[in-house]
Design a protein around this motif. Sequence first.
Motif, PDB file in Angstrom:
ATOM      1  N   UNK A 179     -15.432  28.132 -77.686  1.00  0.00           N
ATOM      2  CA  UNK A 179     -16.074  26.998 -77.020  1.00  0.00           C
ATOM      3  C   UNK A 179     -16.298  27.277 -75.537  1.00  0.00           C
ATOM      4  N   UNK A 180     -15.340  27.980 -74.946  1.00  0.00           N
ATOM      5  CA  UNK A 180     -15.433  28.348 -73.531  1.00  0.00           C
ATOM      6  C   UNK A 180     -16.633  29.273 -73.321  1.00  0.00           C
ATOM      7  N   UNK A 181     -16.843  30.197 -74.266  1.00  0.00           N
ATOM      8  CA  UNK A 181     -17.983  31.119 -74.167  1.00  0.00           C
ATOM      9  C   UNK A 181     -19.287  30.323 -74.203  1.00  0.00           C
ATOM     10  N   UNK A 182     -19.387  29.351 -75.125  1.00  0.00           N
ATOM     11  CA  UNK A 182     -20.579  28.493 -75.183  1.00  0.00           C
ATOM     12  C   UNK A 182     -20.743  27.747 -73.856  1.00  0.00           C
ATOM     13  N   UNK A 183     -19.637  27.168 -73.357  1.00  0.00           N
ATOM     14  CA  UNK A 183     -19.709  26.342 -72.141  1.00  0.00           C
ATOM     15  C   UNK A 183     -20.087  27.175 -70.910  1.00  0.00           C
ATOM     16  N   UNK A 184     -19.543  28.412 -70.833  1.00  0.00           N
ATOM     17  CA  UNK A 184     -19.823  29.245 -69.651  1.00  0.00           C
ATOM     18  C   UNK A 184     -21.263  29.736 -69.645  1.00  0.00           C
ATOM     19  N   UNK A 185     -21.768  30.112 -70.829  1.00  0.00           N
ATOM     20  CA  UNK A 185     -23.170  30.552 -70.898  1.00  0.00           C
ATOM     21  C   UNK A 185     -24.079  29.370 -70.542  1.00  0.00           C
ATOM     22  N   UNK A 186     -23.729  28.183 -71.044  1.00  0.00           N
ATOM     23  CA  UNK A 186     -24.527  26.986 -70.742  1.00  0.00           C
ATOM     24  C   UNK A 186     -24.572  26.745 -69.233  1.00  0.00           C
ATOM     25  N   UNK A 187     -23.428  26.942 -68.582  1.00  0.00           N
ATOM     26  CA  UNK A 187     -23.350  26.730 -67.129  1.00  0.00           C
ATOM     27  C   UNK A 187     -24.276  27.712 -66.406  1.00  0.00           C
ATOM     28  N   UNK A 241      -0.512  21.658 -77.458  1.00  0.00           N
ATOM     29  CA  UNK A 241      -0.751  22.128 -76.101  1.00  0.00           C
ATOM     30  C   UNK A 241      -1.971  21.431 -75.492  1.00  0.00           C
ATOM     31  N   UNK A 242      -2.121  21.549 -74.172  1.00  0.00           N
ATOM     32  CA  UNK A 242      -3.243  20.904 -73.503  1.00  0.00           C
ATOM     33  C   UNK A 242      -2.995  20.834 -72.005  1.00  0.00           C
ATOM     34  N   UNK A 243      -3.777  19.996 -71.331  1.00  0.00           N
ATOM     35  CA  UNK A 243      -3.623  19.821 -69.882  1.00  0.00           C
ATOM     36  C   UNK A 243      -2.423  18.915 -69.625  1.00  0.00           C
ATOM     37  N   UNK A 244      -1.534  19.347 -68.744  1.00  0.00           N
ATOM     38  CA  UNK A 244      -0.277  18.633 -68.576  1.00  0.00           C
ATOM     39  C   UNK A 244      -0.467  17.165 -68.177  1.00  0.00           C
ATOM     40  N   UNK A 245      -1.321  16.933 -67.192  1.00  0.00           N
ATOM     41  CA  UNK A 245      -1.534  15.558 -66.709  1.00  0.00           C
ATOM     42  C   UNK A 245      -2.142  14.672 -67.793  1.00  0.00           C
ATOM     43  N   UNK A 246      -3.032  15.220 -68.612  1.00  0.00           N
ATOM     44  CA  UNK A 246      -3.662  14.462 -69.700  1.00  0.00           C
ATOM     45  C   UNK A 246      -2.633  14.142 -70.772  1.00  0.00           C
ATOM     46  N   UNK A 276     -13.445  25.989 -91.426  1.00  0.00           N
ATOM     47  CA  UNK A 276     -13.577  26.003 -89.960  1.00  0.00           C
ATOM     48  C   UNK A 276     -13.231  24.613 -89.450  1.00  0.00           C
ATOM     49  N   UNK A 277     -12.692  24.553 -88.232  1.00  0.00           N
ATOM     50  CA  UNK A 277     -12.323  23.270 -87.636  1.00  0.00           C
ATOM     51  C   UNK A 277     -12.270  23.410 -86.123  1.00  0.00           C
ATOM     52  N   UNK A 278     -12.193  22.278 -85.406  1.00  0.00           N
ATOM     53  CA  UNK A 278     -12.231  22.305 -83.938  1.00  0.00           C
ATOM     54  C   UNK A 278     -13.641  22.033 -83.449  1.00  0.00           C
ATOM     55  N   UNK A 279     -13.778  21.757 -82.156  1.00  0.00           N
ATOM     56  CA  UNK A 279     -15.056  21.339 -81.581  1.00  0.00           C
ATOM     57  C   UNK A 279     -16.256  22.203 -81.949  1.00  0.00           C
ATOM     58  N   UNK A 280     -16.087  23.530 -81.927  1.00  0.00           N
ATOM     59  CA  UNK A 280     -17.219  24.428 -82.189  1.00  0.00           C
ATOM     60  C   UNK A 280     -17.629  24.402 -83.680  1.00  0.00           C
ATOM     61  N   UNK A 281     -16.770  23.841 -84.542  1.00  0.00           N
ATOM     62  CA  UNK A 281     -17.175  23.743 -85.958  1.00  0.00           C
ATOM     63  C   UNK A 281     -18.276  22.701 -86.137  1.00  0.00           C
ATOM     64  N   UNK A 282     -18.609  21.980 -85.043  1.00  0.00           N
ATOM     65  CA  UNK A 282     -19.774  21.083 -85.083  1.00  0.00           C
ATOM     66  C   UNK A 282     -21.075  21.886 -84.926  1.00  0.00           C
ATOM     67  N   UNK A 283     -20.961  23.162 -84.557  1.00  0.00           N
ATOM     68  CA  UNK A 283     -22.161  23.969 -84.291  1.00  0.00           C
ATOM     69  C   UNK A 283     -22.974  24.206 -85.565  1.00  0.00           C
ATOM     70  N   UNK A 284     -24.261  23.883 -85.514  1.00  0.00           N
ATOM     71  CA  UNK A 284     -25.076  23.948 -86.737  1.00  0.00           C
ATOM     72  C   UNK A 284     -25.235  25.384 -87.233  1.00  0.00           C
ATOM     73  N   UNK A 291     -12.255  25.975 -80.665  1.00  0.00           N
ATOM     74  CA  UNK A 291     -12.348  24.814 -79.771  1.00  0.00           C
ATOM     75  C   UNK A 291     -12.600  25.290 -78.348  1.00  0.00           C
ATOM     76  N   UNK A 292     -12.513  24.349 -77.400  1.00  0.00           N
ATOM     77  CA  UNK A 292     -12.781  24.700 -76.012  1.00  0.00           C
ATOM     78  C   UNK A 292     -11.683  25.557 -75.409  1.00  0.00           C
ATOM     79  N   UNK A 293     -10.472  25.429 -75.905  1.00  0.00           N
ATOM     80  CA  UNK A 293      -9.349  26.170 -75.331  1.00  0.00           C
ATOM     81  C   UNK A 293      -8.776  27.234 -76.249  1.00  0.00           C
ATOM     82  N   UNK A 294      -9.126  27.222 -77.527  1.00  0.00           N
ATOM     83  CA  UNK A 294      -8.489  28.130 -78.481  1.00  0.00           C
ATOM     84  C   UNK A 294      -9.464  28.707 -79.506  1.00  0.00           C
TER      85      UNK A 294
END
Length: 355
Positions: A183-191, A100-105, A288-296, A156-159
């Motif tokens: 990941x969305x929670x991290x991104x929204x708080x950062x914003x 799954x993902x963004x359709x245009x991408x 653990x895996x996905x973008x947020x698994x990079x979190x220290x 991850x950012x979407x899941x």
Amino acid sequence: MMSSGQQQNAENDGLVSMANRVMLGIESSCDDTSIAVLKGRELMGQFAAVQHIHSKYGGVVPEFASRAHQAHIVPVLEGALKEAGCVLGDIDGIAYTRGPGLHGSLLVGSAFARSLAWSLGVPLYPVHHMRAHVVAHWMADATLNPRQPMMALTVSGGHTQLLEVLSPTQMQVIGTTMDDAAGEAFDKVAKMLGLPYPGGPEVDRLAALGNPKAFAFTAPKMTGHNFSFSGVKTSVLRFLEKTFSDGSEASEALIQDVCASVQQTIVSILVGKLEAAALERGMKAIAIQGGVSANSGLRKAVEELGQKHGWDVHIPPFRYCTDNGAMIALSGQYAAEKSVEGRLDEAPLARWPLT
Ligand code: KG4
Ligand code: ZN
């Protein structure tokens, strides 16, 4: 019907052919264009283009993402081939993210992969992006022989998914998020804090300088294996509104303390669910895996959880945490083992359940 000896030979042949097969993996589900070349489970080369335009808008703008994939995909392929020291004629198969993902991408990567497979006359392997994040543990330079079964957490950012994993091709989702992804929670708080997108790595960096006990943000009371992060996000928003109602500006130290406290809250939600699920199912390994698994903070907490219970812990190297072509190529290798080929007329799937 095959005898067990014949079956053994067939499996051995399969393994030999996997070891020698050169697979191209094309990832374009969100905002990273990444292409890798694998021989068997070994990474020969990987090249990526990251899109910076989204930081201006505080989140991924789908139209810009697909246009950037369009511009990047040929140079990214050339970069991956160069790094791998091979040419298109060496490629035995092409794996691509079908969803799954963004359709245009997805459309850019899938049209490119299908055209390439057609012109080279090689088999095509459509890959499920969320399965591929789990498959990353089987990269030759990731974890040595991941223990099976394992309780795995994709963040991850979407899941956000909790999965019981029996093998690289057999897995089942047992829990997911009811609202935002981790990941969305991290991104929204950062914003909210005025940090650039993607916010996760920024929060991670600043959290290391702050006090995780400075503020108590609301953790949800969710029973079972599902997650919720919208309460944490709202709790941070209310705190910031209250603290700066007089129009004052946040100091650097306060931002660091907020980052440390939010990260602590999100990590404890994730680790608590992972622990409960692994105990309930009698697992001896966690991952653990996905973008947020990079979190220290998350990596440290998961290592400690493993030590506490004597469980094996699998965490991919950073190059396989965020979206990458290697995990797609490796998924293609497993699909080729089972002869699960795709068709040239298949459309991408923006929504695609894992099981
Ligand atoms: O898996 P991924 O690359 O893309 C998706 O499939 O979504 O994950 C991207 C997400 C973003 O939300 C990003 O902020 C988050 O992973 N992320 C992090 C860190 N590195 C990436 N979150 C927290 N700490 C990090 N170090
Ligand atoms: Zn991803």
